[in-house]
Scaffold this active site. Structure first.
Site, PDB file in Angstrom:
ATOM      1  N   ASP A 240      40.057  62.619  31.193  1.00 13.44           N
ATOM      2  CA  ASP A 240      41.638  62.761  32.339  1.00 13.44           C
ATOM      3  C   ASP A 240      41.899  60.868  31.515  1.00 13.44           C
ATOM      4  O   ASP A 240      43.317  61.296  31.571  1.00 13.44           O
ATOM      5  CB  ASP A 240      40.522  62.808  33.250  1.00 13.44           C
ATOM      6  CG  ASP A 240      42.071  63.680  34.348  1.00 13.44           C
ATOM      7  OD1 ASP A 240      42.494  64.231  34.037  1.00 13.44           O
ATOM      8  OD2 ASP A 240      42.604  62.828  35.123  1.00 13.44           O
TER       9      ASP A 240
ATOM     10  N   GLU B  59      48.298  54.621  37.614  1.00 11.47           N
ATOM     11  CA  GLU B  59      47.090  55.532  37.838  1.00 11.47           C
ATOM     12  C   GLU B  59      46.195  54.917  36.361  1.00 11.47           C
ATOM     13  O   GLU B  59      45.310  55.133  36.143  1.00 11.47           O
ATOM     14  CB  GLU B  59      48.282  56.716  37.657  1.00 11.47           C
ATOM     15  CG  GLU B  59      46.598  57.956  37.252  1.00 11.47           C
ATOM     16  CD  GLU B  59      47.491  59.135  37.413  1.00 11.47           C
ATOM     17  OE1 GLU B  59      47.498  60.406  37.014  1.00 11.47           O
ATOM     18  OE2 GLU B  59      47.699  58.896  38.704  1.00 11.47           O
TER      19      GLU B  59
ATOM     20  N   GLU C  50      50.291  68.791  39.467  1.00 15.92           N
ATOM     21  CA  GLU C  50      49.786  68.063  40.042  1.00 15.92           C
ATOM     22  C   GLU C  50      49.124  68.805  41.219  1.00 15.92           C
ATOM     23  O   GLU C  50      48.457  67.892  41.844  1.00 15.92           O
ATOM     24  CB  GLU C  50      51.394  66.939  40.461  1.00 15.92           C
ATOM     25  CG  GLU C  50      51.924  66.731  39.286  1.00 15.92           C
ATOM     26  CD  GLU C  50      51.222  65.222  38.574  1.00 15.92           C
ATOM     27  OE1 GLU C  50      49.709  65.022  38.980  1.00 15.92           O
ATOM     28  OE2 GLU C  50      51.671  63.931  38.831  1.00 15.92           O
TER      29      GLU C  50
ATOM     30  N   GLU D 234      43.476  74.076  33.039  1.00 16.13           N
ATOM     31  CA  GLU D 234      42.977  72.648  34.353  1.00 16.13           C
ATOM     32  C   GLU D 234      41.790  73.767  34.736  1.00 16.13           C
ATOM     33  O   GLU D 234      40.531  72.847  34.108  1.00 16.13           O
ATOM     34  CB  GLU D 234      43.059  73.171  35.969  1.00 16.13           C
ATOM     35  CG  GLU D 234      44.799  72.425  35.702  1.00 16.13           C
ATOM     36  CD  GLU D 234      44.326  71.053  35.546  1.00 16.13           C
ATOM     37  OE1 GLU D 234      43.173  70.636  35.962  1.00 16.13           O
ATOM     38  OE2 GLU D 234      45.505  70.481  35.662  1.00 16.13           O
TER      39      GLU D 234
END
Length: 217
Positions: A42, A84, A136, A206
């Protein structure tokens, strides 16, 4: 329009937001090696996410009105990415994950290529903002599930879940959804068709990304 899609494609949406990896975190029985795999992969994805969001910001600047505040909303997402990325580096250090040695797996490579394709000037703002909202929202819905009262999420993973599962991020996702719905309301049939196809692609990517953390490619 987004509500219609969420009902129409409920099975795939649930597959993306209630994946077995998320259930494993929520139930407190995740294999920590799977979490480390997700963390490293990620991090690579987030770095690829930066130019994508930048491209959405440019499209918003060109196509939205000042009164809609699209630029301000998206700019908030851009500014949050620096924090992040720093968070990923800190977490990687905590878990002993060497980010410099991470090689993107097939599912990650394909997802990043998909993101890159959406940065093209030919991709309409409506399509791009739908993709942004969907990406998101999947994380918000997934990690919020791990913070519910009856969850057994391990204390050392709660910070990760809180990062995307918090109420502030939920409100941000809702702001993106409002932009997407407004754009879809005024879009051509062709743009709506493309946007829906993009929404489905995001959900599929995803699912494959979560699968990858279980040892897939």
């Amino acid at each position: 329009m987004t509500e219609t899609w969420l009902r129409k494609h409920r099975l795939l949406y649930v597959g993306a937001t209630r994946h077995s990896l998320i259930h494993a975190i929520r139930d407190g029985n995740i294999d920590i090696s799977a979490f480390k795999t997700w963390l490293g992969q990620d991090y690579i994805f987030v770095r690829a996410f930066v130019p994508f969001i930048a491209s959405v910001l440019i499209k918003a600047w060109k196509e939205s009105n000042d009164r809609d505040n699209d630029v301000e909303v998206i700019l908030g997402g851009v500014s949050a990415l620096n924090d992040e990325i720093s968070w990923f580096k800190k977490e990687a250090s905590k878990w002993g994950v060497q980010l410099s040695n991470i090689v993107p797996q097939k599912a990650n490579q394909e997802y990043c290529r998909f993101l890159e394709s959406l940065t093209s000037p030919e991709v309409e703002y409506t399509v791009a903002i739908v993709a942004f909202w969907a990406i998101e929202t999947v994380y918000q819905e997934s990690f919020a599930h791990c913070l519910e009262e009856d969850s057994k999420t391990a204390p050392e993973l709660k910070e990760t879940c809180q990062r995307w599962g918090n109420q502030g991020f939920a409100e941000y996702c809702n702001s993106l959804r409002k932009i997407a719905d407004r754009q879809l309301e005024n879009a051509s049939d062709d743009a709506i068709t493309k946007a829906e196809a993009t929404f489905l692609q995001v959900l599929e990517y995803e699912v494959e990304f979560w699968n990858m953390s279980h040892g897939g490619t």
